[in-house]
Scaffold this active site. Structure first.
Site, mmCIF file in Angstrom:
data_model
loop_
_atom_site.group_PDB
_atom_site.id
_atom_site.type_symbol
_atom_site.label_atom_id
_atom_site.label_comp_id
_atom_site.label_asym_id
_atom_site.label_seq_id
_atom_site.Cartn_x
_atom_site.Cartn_y
_atom_site.Cartn_z
ATOM 1 N N GLU A 57 -1.114 -1.716 -6.699
ATOM 2 C CA GLU A 57 -1.948 -0.599 -7.141
ATOM 3 C C GLU A 57 -1.110 0.641 -7.447
ATOM 4 O OE1 GLU A 57 -6.103 -0.691 -4.789
ATOM 5 O OE2 GLU A 57 -4.344 -0.339 -3.542
ATOM 6 N N GLY A 66 -8.226 -0.888 -2.308
ATOM 7 C CA GLY A 66 -7.995 -2.209 -2.880
ATOM 8 C C GLY A 66 -7.517 -3.245 -1.894
ATOM 9 N N GLY A 110 0.819 -1.202 0.000
ATOM 10 C CA GLY A 110 0.000 0.000 0.000
ATOM 11 C C GLY A 110 0.854 1.255 0.000
ATOM 12 N N ILE A 111 0.284 2.366 0.486
ATOM 13 C CA ILE A 111 1.034 3.610 0.554
ATOM 14 C C ILE A 111 1.147 4.044 2.015
ATOM 15 C CG2 ILE A 111 0.396 4.339 -1.766
ATOM 16 C CD1 ILE A 111 -1.694 6.166 -0.582
ATOM 17 N N GLY A 112 2.115 4.908 2.276
ATOM 18 C CA GLY A 112 2.337 5.374 3.635
ATOM 19 C C GLY A 112 3.718 5.008 4.146
ATOM 20 N N ASN A 113 4.005 5.430 5.368
ATOM 21 C CA ASN A 113 5.334 5.248 5.957
ATOM 22 C C ASN A 113 5.739 3.788 6.076
ATOM 23 O OD1 ASN A 113 5.605 7.959 6.206
ATOM 24 N ND2 ASN A 113 5.586 8.037 8.430
ATOM 25 N N ILE A 114 4.816 2.949 6.540
ATOM 26 C CA ILE A 114 5.168 1.542 6.733
ATOM 27 C C ILE A 114 5.440 0.887 5.392
ATOM 28 C CG2 ILE A 114 4.384 -0.684 7.605
ATOM 29 C CD1 ILE A 114 2.709 0.820 9.674
#
Length: 524
Positions: A304, A398, A279-283
């Site tokens: 995605e 998603g 996914g998106i983000g820091n992690i």
């Protein structure tokens, strides 16, 4: 007409349809309850100048909230934040789906001014073509599609930019199409593989057995007679800088990489793993950065969204190929991408979200899926959307497409987050998730900076101990264990020990947070 615009339009009849954004505004106020579709996915590839011109008209004529200027707005995922925020602030969005980002649109949804529904992204675009979302319209279609392109072919078809999303389906369903041709962005021609919708019973299998395999066209086909305007746009996508990975995110990434190493050693994964989804983000960024530095070679990605960290991943030599539906890069990231176009373009393909998120393909490829929830409960039900069960964040996106169908389904989260009054006031591991998007049947692994819970093959009672001991923050472990022991004691009396709960206490941590600013309890 700029020279670049004329050069990018290779279908000459479109030259007669060149308009300014202001000249398109009247199309939007023609009648109430219009259905509008935009291109875009995760804040890139969305139209800019036409929606902005409509906002300006509404503001200058005090039309905020007027029924002719409130729309049912459909975008594959989130659009450009600044543009959509302006529409939301002007009370122009009556209905929105399936995913959004930005404080104004979130406020409109949670204050009840905008009706919002989310859906698995692979299904949402498909259901749009079924006419499910336009049932109250006689024509069962979208009134207007505004689609960003970076070039137009000799036959009048669209070359998208950094996002495909649901543009093929939106174009297919639209009565009228406005093309925003972005001359600020270089042409993305050659980077896309597009499949147009085919309805049952005529749909065929997706013949994809490798992440780099093509089966569509390098453009979005459309009927040129639907095109009512070509508008030049000279504005680049604006994506905020990525925050550097913190120690917690790095610890989560390290736990995941250790898992992959163990799975390879046990023979459950090949040495180059299987296609990765992140996914998106820091992690997510920390995981990608960790993989770029790890010993794994010849990796592939089926996901995605690609962020800046994937450029490092490519340059590390560890990543062979990546498929996505969007390239969400910062300004520096896009510059780096185009400066190295010859290298990156050979290793990348952009598809529609129906394909990138397709369960058939995800399952066939054996994708390893990794996503971040709001919270996960002790039995591994995950909440990805609604804070305290009620307040919508962004939408499901998603995550469900991937987690339900992946070979290895992983959720990663900090074990705790700060509240307004307590630096550890919110436990991300809770007795009962206040909203459930992914069920206990969908998740294999949950990871926090504290450790990794391997839930494969475990009963609910076994999962609860694994989650608490491996993933919960130390400040909450005893509290959560006390809940489990109390639940098992009470449920033993009623012979209901499969998945024990004490209903009167199941959300006590959440109510205590609302009343006292922390999930830490004095007693159950």
């Amino acid at each position: 007409m700029s020279a670049v615009l004329k050069q990018r339009i290779r279908y000459k009849p479109y030259l007669d349809k060149i308009r300014t954004a202001a000249q398109c505004v009247d199309l939007f106020g023609a009648k109430p309850n219009q259905y509008i579709g935009w291109s875009g996915f995760t804040g890139v590839g969305a139209p800019k100048v036409v929606p902005d011109a409509v906002s300006k008209h509404v503001e200058e004529n005090n039309l905020q909230g007027h029924e002719n200027w409130r729309y049912n707005l459909f975008v594959g995922a989130s659009a450009g934040m600044e543009i959509e925020s302006r529409w939301a602030n002007n009370n122009m969005i009556a209905r929105r789906s399936p995913h959004q980002v930005g404080k104004p649109i979130a406020a409109a949804i949670n204050e009840g001014r905008t009706d919002f529904f989310d859906k698995h992204l692979s299904m949402w675009a498909q259901d749009l073509t079924y006419g499910f979302y336009t049932r109250d319209k006689k024509e069962n279609s979208l009134d207007i599609a505004v689609i960003e392109a970076t070039a137009i072919t000799e036959d009048g078809h669209l070359i998208p930019g950094p996002a495909v999303g649901a543009s093929p389906e939106i174009v297919h369903m639209a009565d009228k199409i406005i093309i925003e041709l972005n001359t600020k962005t270089p042409s993305f021609e050659g980077l896309h593989d597009i499949n147009m919708p085919v309805l049952p019973p005529f749909r065929q299998p997706y013949q994809i057995t490798d992440v780099s395999q093509k089966m569509g066209t390098p453009y979005i086909p459309l009927d040129p007679s639907k095109v009512v305007a070509i508008v030049e746009s000279e504005f680049a996508d604006v994506v905020g800088a990525n925050s550097p990975a913190d120690e917690g995110s790095k610890a989560i990434a390290a736990n995941l990489i250790e898992l992959f190493q163990q799975e390879v050693k046990a023979g459950r994964l090949p040495e180059n793993l299987l296609p990765l989804q992140s996914g998106i983000g820091n992690i997510a960024n920390a995981v990608v950065e960790g993989l770029a530095d790890a010993s794994f070679k010849d990796l592939n990605v089926w996901t995605e969204v690609l962020q800046d960290s994937f450029l490092d991943f490519f340059e590390s030599g560890n990543l062979n190929f990546a498929t996505a539906t969007s390239i969400r890069l910062t300004e520096d990231g896009f510059k780096r991408f185009f400066d190295n176009w010859d290298e990156f373009s050979k290793k990348l393909l952009l598809r529609s979200q129906v394909v990138s998120n397709n369960p058939e393909i995800i399952r066939r490829l054996g994708v390893i899926a990794m996503n971040t929830p709001v919270e996960v409960d002790i039995y591994a039900h995950a909440n990805s959307t609604c804070v305290n069960g009620s307040k919508m964040l962004h939408g499901l996106g998603g995550s469900g497409d991937f987690l339900r169908n992946a070979k290895l389904s992983i959720m990663h989260t900090p074990s705790a987050r700060p509240s307004k009054t307590d630096p550890l006031g919110i436990s991300c591991i809770v007795p009962f998730a206040t909203h459930i998007d992914q069920t206990e049947h969908d998740l294999d692994i949950v990871v926090t900076e504290q450790g990794l819970a391997d839930l494969r093959g475990l009963s609910p009672k076994e999962r609860s101990r694994e989650m608490i001991n491996k993933c919960a923050h130390p400040s909450y472990r005893d509290q959560l264990l006390a809940y489990v022991e109390q639940a098992e004691f009470e449920c033993a009396k009623s012979r209901s020990l499969h998945e024990p709960h004490v209903l009167k206490n199941a959300f006590k941590m959440h109510t205590n947070l609302a009343e006292n600013g922390t999930m830490r309890l004095d007693k159950w």
